[in-house]
Design a protein around this motif. Structure first.
Motif, mmCIF file in Angstrom:
data_model
loop_
_atom_site.group_PDB
_atom_site.id
_atom_site.type_symbol
_atom_site.label_atom_id
_atom_site.label_comp_id
_atom_site.label_asym_id
_atom_site.label_seq_id
_atom_site.Cartn_x
_atom_site.Cartn_y
_atom_site.Cartn_z
ATOM 1 N N THR A 9 2.753 -8.407 7.966
ATOM 2 C CA THR A 9 2.587 -7.627 9.202
ATOM 3 C C THR A 9 3.350 -6.309 9.098
ATOM 4 N N LEU A 10 4.546 -6.359 8.487
ATOM 5 C CA LEU A 10 5.273 -5.103 8.258
ATOM 6 C C LEU A 10 4.442 -4.177 7.373
ATOM 7 N N GLY A 11 3.846 -4.779 6.337
ATOM 8 C CA GLY A 11 2.994 -4.006 5.436
ATOM 9 C C GLY A 11 1.822 -3.377 6.164
ATOM 10 N N LEU A 12 1.227 -4.121 7.101
ATOM 11 C CA LEU A 12 0.087 -3.586 7.858
ATOM 12 C C LEU A 12 0.485 -2.352 8.649
ATOM 13 N N ILE A 13 1.672 -2.413 9.253
ATOM 14 C CA ILE A 13 2.123 -1.260 10.051
ATOM 15 C C ILE A 13 2.347 -0.058 9.138
ATOM 16 N N VAL A 14 3.009 -0.317 7.992
ATOM 17 C CA VAL A 14 3.221 0.773 7.026
ATOM 18 C C VAL A 14 1.869 1.326 6.581
ATOM 19 N N SER A 15 0.955 0.421 6.291
ATOM 20 C CA SER A 15 -0.361 0.821 5.818
ATOM 21 C C SER A 15 -1.071 1.697 6.843
ATOM 22 N N TYR A 16 -0.910 1.367 8.119
ATOM 23 C CA TYR A 16 -1.535 2.200 9.165
ATOM 24 C C TYR A 16 -0.929 3.590 9.158
ATOM 25 N N VAL A 17 0.397 3.627 9.049
ATOM 26 C CA VAL A 17 1.084 4.923 9.122
ATOM 27 C C VAL A 17 0.697 5.811 7.941
ATOM 28 N N ALA A 24 -3.489 3.644 4.368
ATOM 29 C CA ALA A 24 -3.933 2.972 3.142
ATOM 30 C C ALA A 24 -5.394 2.538 3.288
ATOM 31 N N ASN A 25 -5.958 2.003 2.207
ATOM 32 C CA ASN A 25 -7.396 1.732 2.226
ATOM 33 C C ASN A 25 -7.740 0.351 2.783
ATOM 34 N N THR A 26 -9.042 0.151 2.925
ATOM 35 C CA THR A 26 -9.578 -1.077 3.523
ATOM 36 C C THR A 26 -9.163 -2.323 2.743
ATOM 37 N N GLN A 27 -9.167 -2.213 1.418
ATOM 38 C CA GLN A 27 -8.838 -3.388 0.607
ATOM 39 C C GLN A 27 -7.417 -3.862 0.885
ATOM 40 N N VAL A 28 -6.475 -2.910 0.905
ATOM 41 C CA VAL A 28 -5.073 -3.265 1.165
ATOM 42 C C VAL A 28 -4.945 -3.882 2.561
ATOM 43 N N ASP A 29 -5.575 -3.231 3.544
ATOM 44 C CA ASP A 29 -5.525 -3.760 4.918
ATOM 45 C C ASP A 29 -6.073 -5.185 4.968
ATOM 46 N N GLY A 30 -7.208 -5.400 4.291
ATOM 47 C CA GLY A 30 -7.848 -6.711 4.336
ATOM 48 C C GLY A 30 -6.960 -7.791 3.740
ATOM 49 N N VAL A 31 -6.372 -7.490 2.592
ATOM 50 C CA VAL A 31 -5.522 -8.487 1.933
ATOM 51 C C VAL A 31 -4.291 -8.773 2.793
ATOM 52 N N LEU A 84 -13.539 0.287 9.010
ATOM 53 C CA LEU A 84 -14.424 -0.335 8.021
ATOM 54 C C LEU A 84 -14.076 -1.813 7.855
ATOM 55 N N LEU A 85 -12.767 -2.105 7.893
ATOM 56 C CA LEU A 85 -12.338 -3.509 7.798
ATOM 57 C C LEU A 85 -12.929 -4.306 8.957
ATOM 58 N N ALA A 86 -12.828 -3.769 10.166
ATOM 59 C CA ALA A 86 -13.361 -4.475 11.339
ATOM 60 C C ALA A 86 -14.869 -4.635 11.213
ATOM 61 N N ARG A 87 -15.559 -3.581 10.724
ATOM 62 C CA ARG A 87 -17.013 -3.637 10.638
ATOM 63 C C ARG A 87 -17.446 -4.671 9.603
ATOM 64 N N GLY A 94 -12.166 -7.173 3.794
ATOM 65 C CA GLY A 94 -11.374 -6.174 3.093
ATOM 66 C C GLY A 94 -11.858 -5.923 1.672
ATOM 67 N N LEU A 95 -12.290 -6.998 0.990
ATOM 68 C CA LEU A 95 -12.551 -6.865 -0.446
ATOM 69 C C LEU A 95 -14.028 -6.800 -0.812
ATOM 70 N N PHE A 96 -14.910 -7.335 0.036
ATOM 71 C CA PHE A 96 -16.304 -7.425 -0.371
ATOM 72 C C PHE A 96 -17.186 -6.553 0.515
ATOM 73 N N GLU A 97 -17.697 -5.501 -0.084
ATOM 74 C CA GLU A 97 -18.527 -4.547 0.654
ATOM 75 C C GLU A 97 -19.773 -5.234 1.193
ATOM 76 N N ILE A 98 -20.108 -4.937 2.431
ATOM 77 C CA ILE A 98 -21.333 -5.499 3.003
ATOM 78 C C ILE A 98 -22.006 -4.450 3.875
ATOM 79 N N ASN A 99 -23.334 -4.390 3.764
ATOM 80 C CA ASN A 99 -24.151 -3.466 4.544
ATOM 81 C C ASN A 99 -23.633 -2.028 4.459
ATOM 82 N N PRO A 100 -23.563 -1.450 3.241
ATOM 83 C CA PRO A 100 -23.109 -0.058 3.120
ATOM 84 C C PRO A 100 -24.214 0.887 3.577
#
Lengths: 308, 511
Positions: free
Chosen positions: A43-51, A54-61, B137-140, B310-316
């Motif tokens: 969760t700390l990482g998520l806040i840093v990532s927002y600030v 960072a990219n979608t992959q990092v946020d997702g993980v 994009l993560l939410a979508r 987060g990791l798997f692209e869908i509906n680009p």
């Protein structure tokens, strides 16, 4: 509540306090603690990532770790550290037992009800009025859209003398389409129009086998068909040059370009309507008129041949 | 059952009979049994506060003691519910940025390949929320993955219910509600998928419009009213939007509530585990075992969806581009839950009925609406069909193992085969390219398989189930000779214990 009284633990190991902490439990405690700690870090990482953006992959993980840490921790906790006894509960048939006698209150209610149910005429009028109300409320649904009227479903923007243009509105020249070339064209003034979309193909001279009355519609092997599939309205965009087939990418309806776009495969029920075109001396094209029949998919009461 | 009593040194004031009631109501803890959760920090005081004002704990305690049987297959419905909650959360976030607007604009955003392209405001806002909104994009993508999981979980849940006969009396209504929920979920999927107004989904809408037009007598009028005129219309996106975010979710939430209420009232079914009968429920109480497990399972489901998103692209959609009526994406594939419908429309013969120049049954009507309608209606009212055929109108709380009703298992397999063949046919162009087979040949093959496949599946499943049933119920034959067990030194010793031999042989005589 009596239902609660019927529940009993099948086996009950006694209060938690009298049990000793086993080695498995100590390990589980450590594991749960680590999982929760992972959540805190994530969760700390998520806040840093927002600030820092960072990219979608990092946020997702990070989000997965944050959610999974709590979720996994709780599951391990309940499986290894909580002693949940197996319980037995009685169930009863869903069918209610028939009641022997009506209570005075029920009888009074039944009596009051009859004041409603026996007045058949009034009841009928009540239903009719409710029906009328619902109908009146539903009628404005016709504001949702124009009803199909006039010739809109049967005609396109093509007219006698319409110049043939491309999607950007530029006039098309015969030299732009080599043999086995294909181009999506529109009538001048309506580039990009959904109903008027047309494919203009060059199959070269001498191959076409059109009906006699259409012989003049395809000058020098240039032939134009409606691009709207007669099946479900997708744009028929795949031209297989060796077979001289036009194929719809949606449901693979296949039309023989040489033979007046007769259907050779797939669910389309009729050929693509052909647009009569003329090659001008300057190398441009004009239409000799609109399509002779409605374009696009079949619909209820579609009158082929354009009607009167 | 009643949890631990008050801790030593508890200074709560007890009301003694005959004494005047103290006015300081919060001081009264009464002599009620300890509340569930009373030991927890924060929760305990809150529960006590609420109970003293509403008496809810008395009701709540009974509710929290409710027993639920435990089996991994009972998790499938829960996963559907959890996916739905994730859909509500991610979907709400998306509505903050999505613009349900079909008006054409010129794109001028950070995605260079589409710079200067004409597109709807809806498509443009999808690009903006994907590229410019942190977490957008993560939410979508999570929303899309959650939708795929939602429908997959519903389908597997329904399959479990079907194969175990859980739909039998008294639960026929809950089957119908559950199946209706599947239809609503499909509606949510199709409307949501169409919202970005990209080339792929726009083509899908064009097909839906054409199928609607094909309805006898009403088609052109219905299509025109639903879409707001002749396709393509600018209104359709905003209309789909309100259906997707308000109407369908509202009905879904209502029906899910009724669905769960019925599970509560009728009590959950259970497998034939030792001790289970038609008249009891064996399992864990809702509090704390089941409740904590469900909360954990919810968070784990959400974690999986977050990882996928987060990791798997869908509906680009930026790769497909905005919808234009004169172009189509190739290969055109809908989401898997529409694939079977797509397959049906692809494999149908091009027959249509025309009388006196009037198109009575336009081609897409039968494959697009009639056949799916028939398939779904049969499944929808299945509990009543089965009760009619078997004549069994008794209440059932114990679940069948699938092989215990070979006829039902076989029918389920036949239905599954139909949908599987249709699904494959829906991807015929991709399969044809992959297998290097002409797409026409593949379609002809599936046209045959959609009739032959279910029959074969029925017979094979029926035979397998019968064999399992007969094997399972046949008393084990007494073995001739002697039984030996290998001992630690590598030698063999004779076993005299009959039960141990049976157990060693895989417990063939259990049932």
């Amino acid at each position: 509540m009596t239902a609660g009284m019927e529940r009993e633990p099948a086996r009950y190991r006694g209060p938690r306090s009298v049990q000793r902490t086993t080695r498995i439990e100590r390990r589980a405690e450590l594991f749960v603690g680590l999982l929760f700690f992972a959540t805190i870090l994530a969760t700390l990482g998520l806040i840093v990532s927002y600030v820092i953006g960072a990219n979608t992959q990092v946020d997702g993980v990070l989000l997965a770790i944050a959610l999974g840490g709590i979720g996994g921790g709780i599951v391990v906790w309940v499986q290894y550290l909580m002693h949940t006894p197996t319980m037995i509960e009685a169930r009863h048939p869903m069918q209610p037992n028939p009641v022997a006698e009506m209570s005075p209150a029920q009888a009074a209610m039944r009596e009051a009800e009859s004041g409603f149910t026996r007045r058949h005429l009034l009841l009928g009028m009540l239903f009719a009025s409710v029906g009328g109300l619902l109908t009146a409320i539903a009628v404005p649904l016709f504001s949702l859209g124009p009803l199909p009227n006039g010739r809109a479903w049967f005609t396109t923007a093509w007219k006698k003398g319409s110049r043939v243009v491309d999607v950007n509105g530029n006039v098309v020249h015969a030299s732009q389409i080599p043999v086995n070339g294909i181009m999506t064209v529109f009538p001048e003034g309506a580039p990009g129009d959904a109903m008027a979309q047309t494919v203009l193909l060059n199959v070269g001279p001498g191959l076409l086998q059109l009906p006699a009355d259409r012989a003049s519609w395809a000058p020098q092997g240039f032939i134009a068909y409606s691009k709207l599939c007669t099946h479900a309205g997708c744009p028929v965009g795949l031209f297989r040059a060796t077979e001289h087939d036009l194929m719809c990418p949606c449901h693979q309806s296949t039309f023989d370009v040489l033979d007046g776009a007769q259907v050779t495969f797939g669910p389309a029920p009729r050929p693509l309507p052909q647009l009569p075109i003329q090659l001008q001396p300057d190398g441009t094209f004009v239409a000799l008129g609109d399509f002779p029949e409605p374009v696009g998919p079949a619909f209820w009461n579609q009158t082929l041949g354009g009607g009167a | 059952m009643t949890g631990p009593g008050p801790a030593p040194g508890d200074d709560r004031v007890h009301h003694v009979e005959g004494e005047p009631v103290p006015r300081d109501a919060d001081a009264i803890e009464g002599d009620a049994l300890p509340a569930p959760g009373g030991q927890l920090p924060v929760v305990g005081p809150v529960v006590r506060f609420l109970d003293n004002r509403t008496g809810l704990v008395t009701f709540g305690r009974t509710a929290l003691e409710k027993v639920f049987p435990d089996h991994w297959t009972f998790l499938l419905g829960e996963i559907a519910l959890f996916s739905f909650i994730v859909l509500l959360i991610t979907g709400t976030y998306l509505t903050l940025f999505f613009r349900p607007d079909g008006t054409q604009t010129i794109y001028a955003g950070p995605y260079a390949p589409l710079d200067g392209t004409k597109m709807s405001a809806a498509f443009s806002s999808v690009l903006a929320l994907s590229f410019s909104v942190e977490g957008g994009l993560l939410a979508r993508q999570a929303h899309h993955w959650a939708a795929l999981l939602f429908i997959a979980a519903i389908v597997t849940h329904l399959t479990r219910i079907f194969l175990t006969g859980a739909f039998r009396r008294p639960r026929e209504l809950n089957w119908i509600i559950g199946f209706t929920l599947l239809l609503l979920a499909l509606g949510e999927g199709i409307t949501g998928y169409s919202l970005p107004d990209d080339l792929l989904s726009g083509t899908g809408l064009r097909i839906i419009y054409s199928i609607t037009m094909a309805i006898p007598f009403l088609g052109p009028w219905v299509a025109s009213l639903l879409f707001g005129g002749l396709f393509p219309t600018t209104q359709i996106i905003s209309r789909l939007f309100i259906v997707h975010v308000l109407l369908l979710p509202g009905v879904l939430i209502g029906l899910i509530s009724v669905h769960l209420l019925f599970v509560w009232i009728q009590k959950h079914t259970q497998y034939k585990v030792p001790g289970a009968t038609e008249h009891n429920v064996i399992g864990l109480s809702l509090w704390p075992g089941q409740a904590f497990r469900s909360i954990g399972a919810f968070l784990l489901t959400a974690a999986v969806i977050a990882l996928l998103g987060g990791l798997f692209e869908i509906n680009p959609v930026w790769i497909y581009g905005p919808y234009v009526p004169y172009a189509a994406a190739v290969p055109a594939q809908p989401d898997y839950y529409v694939g079977w419908l797509e397959g049906l429309v692809r494999m149908a013969p091009n027959w249509q009925l025309t009388l006196f120049g009037i198109t009575i049954l336009p081609e897409p009507f039968i494959p697009g609406l009639v056949v799916p309608g028939v398939l779904f209606t049969v499944l929808w009212v299945w509990p009543f069909i089965e009760a009619f055929i078997t004549g069994d109108h008794r209440e059932h709380n114990l679940l069948d193992w699938p092989w215990e009703a070979p006829w039902r298992a076989a029918t389920g397999a036949a239905f599954a085969t139909i949908f599987l063949v249709l699904l494959l046919e829906g991807a015929n162009d991709v399969l044809a390219a992959w297998l290097l087979i002409p797409v026409e040949d593949l379609t002809q093959f599936f046209r045959i398989m959609v009739f032959v496949g279910p029959v074969v599946a029925w017979i094979v499943t029926y035979r397998l189930a019968r064999a399992r049933l007969e094997h399972g119920t046949k008393p084990i034959e007494p073995l001739g000779g002697i039984a030996l067990r290998r001992n630690a030194t590598g030698g063999f010793e004779e076993v005299h214990d009959r039960a141990a031999v049976d157990a060693a042989l895989g417990g063939g005589g259990r049932k």
